[in-house]
Design an enzyme around this catalytic site. Structure first.
Site, PDB file in Angstrom:
ATOM      1  N   ASP A  78     -13.152 -15.159 -42.971  1.00 10.49           N
ATOM      2  CA  ASP A  78     -13.587 -16.021 -41.870  1.00 10.49           C
ATOM      3  C   ASP A  78     -14.720 -16.915 -42.382  1.00 10.49           C
ATOM      4  O   ASP A  78     -14.473 -17.993 -42.908  1.00 10.49           O
ATOM      5  CB  ASP A  78     -14.006 -15.131 -40.702  1.00 10.49           C
ATOM      6  CG  ASP A  78     -14.418 -15.913 -39.474  1.00 10.49           C
ATOM      7  OD1 ASP A  78     -14.331 -17.145 -39.508  1.00 10.49           O
ATOM      8  OD2 ASP A  78     -14.820 -15.287 -38.470  1.00 10.49           O
TER       9      ASP A  78
ATOM     10  N   ASP B  44      -8.201  -8.384 -45.361  1.00 11.03           N
ATOM     11  CA  ASP B  44      -7.343  -8.754 -44.236  1.00 11.03           C
ATOM     12  C   ASP B  44      -7.527 -10.228 -43.881  1.00 11.03           C
ATOM     13  O   ASP B  44      -6.569 -10.974 -43.750  1.00 11.03           O
ATOM     14  CB  ASP B  44      -7.655  -7.858 -43.019  1.00 11.03           C
ATOM     15  CG  ASP B  44      -9.155  -7.715 -42.759  1.00 11.03           C
ATOM     16  OD1 ASP B  44      -9.970  -8.302 -43.503  1.00 11.03           O
ATOM     17  OD2 ASP B  44      -9.524  -7.005 -41.808  1.00 11.03           O
TER      18      ASP B  44
ATOM     19  N   ARG C 295      -5.132  -2.301 -34.121  1.00 11.13           N
ATOM     20  CA  ARG C 295      -4.948  -2.292 -35.580  1.00 11.13           C
ATOM     21  C   ARG C 295      -3.510  -1.929 -35.956  1.00 11.13           C
ATOM     22  O   ARG C 295      -3.011  -2.327 -36.996  1.00 11.13           O
ATOM     23  CB  ARG C 295      -5.899  -1.292 -36.241  1.00 11.13           C
ATOM     24  CG  ARG C 295      -7.374  -1.662 -36.151  1.00 11.13           C
ATOM     25  CD  ARG C 295      -8.175  -0.748 -37.074  1.00 11.13           C
ATOM     26  NE  ARG C 295      -9.606  -0.776 -36.807  1.00 11.13           N
ATOM     27  CZ  ARG C 295     -10.466  -1.646 -37.330  1.00 11.13           C
ATOM     28  NH1 ARG C 295     -10.038  -2.598 -38.112  1.00 11.13           N
ATOM     29  NH2 ARG C 295     -11.759  -1.567 -37.046  1.00 11.13           N
TER      30      ARG C 295
HETATM   31  P1  IMP Z   1     -16.642 -13.019 -42.839  1.00  9.42           P
HETATM   32  O1  IMP Z   1     -17.803 -12.534 -43.625  1.00  9.42           O
HETATM   33  O2  IMP Z   1     -17.057 -13.892 -41.687  1.00  9.42           O
HETATM   34  O3  IMP Z   1     -15.566 -13.690 -43.697  1.00  9.42           O
HETATM   35  O4  IMP Z   1     -16.054 -11.725 -42.136  1.00  9.42           O
HETATM   36  C1  IMP Z   1     -14.785 -11.266 -42.323  1.00  9.42           C
HETATM   37  C2  IMP Z   1     -14.581 -10.012 -41.476  1.00  9.42           C
HETATM   38  O5  IMP Z   1     -14.776 -10.318 -40.083  1.00  9.42           O
HETATM   39  C3  IMP Z   1     -13.152  -9.535 -41.601  1.00  9.42           C
HETATM   40  O6  IMP Z   1     -12.985  -8.604 -42.654  1.00  9.42           O
HETATM   41  C4  IMP Z   1     -12.881  -8.943 -40.234  1.00  9.42           C
HETATM   42  O7  IMP Z   1     -13.293  -7.600 -40.200  1.00  9.42           O
HETATM   43  C5  IMP Z   1     -13.766  -9.744 -39.299  1.00  9.42           C
HETATM   44  N1  IMP Z   1     -13.005 -10.805 -38.606  1.00  9.42           N
HETATM   45  C6  IMP Z   1     -13.101 -12.136 -38.810  1.00  9.42           C
HETATM   46  N2  IMP Z   1     -12.246 -12.816 -38.013  1.00  9.42           N
HETATM   47  C7  IMP Z   1     -11.583 -11.882 -37.277  1.00  9.42           C
HETATM   48  C8  IMP Z   1     -10.543 -11.965 -36.274  1.00  9.42           C
HETATM   49  O8  IMP Z   1     -10.034 -13.034 -35.893  1.00  9.42           O
HETATM   50  N3  IMP Z   1     -10.120 -10.781 -35.758  1.00  9.42           N
HETATM   51  C9  IMP Z   1     -10.638  -9.576 -36.139  1.00  9.42           C
HETATM   52  N4  IMP Z   1     -11.607  -9.460 -37.074  1.00  9.42           N
HETATM   53  C10 IMP Z   1     -12.071 -10.601 -37.642  1.00  9.42           C
END
Ligand code: IMP
Length: 194
Positions: free
Chosen positions: A116, A113, A178
């Site tokens: 980040d 999805d 969601r």
């Molecule tokens: P990462 O390891 O920081 O890239 O984490 C990614 C995960 O964090 C995604 O799969 C989402 O579940 C969650 N996430 C990151 N940013 C958002 C946001 O803006 N809204 C909701 N969930 C987020």
């Protein structure tokens, strides 16, 4: 016949601003599917690995868009969670639900999805490669600016968005929103409610 009233979702009142509209999402998914169909034309099938829970909506639309491009797909899901608070994503990942079968020699596309920090994804890619996939690529609907800091190759990206917390189209805040068909930013009052 007069104009029909537009159906309203219960969530609309909580949204301050739409970041990516339903129409923009669907147009982009068709574009991504066309691109993937061209890139994987020589393979019999691709295995889509969705990352739960957030990717379930994107997975459903993306798989059907690929189907319309006459690409057969197989579907798997994984669920992972970072240890500790999400805000300080540590890159240490726990598998909550593993793949149901062997992926050796499969051409895998991870369906995410949002990327980040990219830490979850970079761990996941290593894991899938260790399971002897023939190839592993990533399609992410959304990408935030921090993702660029981590060396994680996301071949197919839907939208680069600013560094703010978004909900909808699979993404939640406290397990809500969601089901929204678009991506938006919550009103500050929503956070003070919890
Ligand atoms: P990462 O390891 O920081 O890239 O984490 C990614 C995960 O964090 C995604 O799969 C989402 O579940 C969650 N996430 C990151 N940013 C958002 C946001 O803006 N809204 C909701 N969930 C987020």
């Amino acid at each position: 016949m007069g104009e029909q009233p537009q159906p309203q979702g219960w969530y609309d009142a909580d949204i301050e601003r739409i970041v990516v509209s339903e129409e923009q999402i669907q147009t982009k998914i068709d574009e991504l599917a066309k691109q993937v169909a061209v890139d994987y034309a020589q393979h019999d099938s691709v295995l889509l690995v969705g990352v739960l829970k957030g990717a379930f909506v994107f997975m459903a639309d993306f798989a059907r868009a690929l189907g319309r491009q006459t690409r057969p797909v197989e579907i798997e899901f994984m669920a992972v969670s970072s240890y500790g608070a999400r805000a300080t994503s540590s890159g240490v990942v726990r598998i909550l639900k593993d793949l149901d079968r062997d992926i050796a020699d499969k051409h895998v596309i991870v369906v995410e999805d949002i990327v980040d920090s990219g830490l979850t994804l970079s761990w996941l890619l290593k894991y899938l490669e260790s399971r002897s996939a023939a190839s592993v690529e990533v399609v992410a609907l959304l990408r935030k600016p921090d993702a660029i800091k981590v060396d994680v190759a996301v071949k197919y990206v839907g939208f680069d968005i600013p560094n703010e917390f978004v909900v909808g189209y699979g993404l939640d805040f406290a397990e809500h929103y969601r089901e929204m068909p678009y991506i938006g930013v919550l009103r500050p009052s929503v956070y003070s409610r919890v």
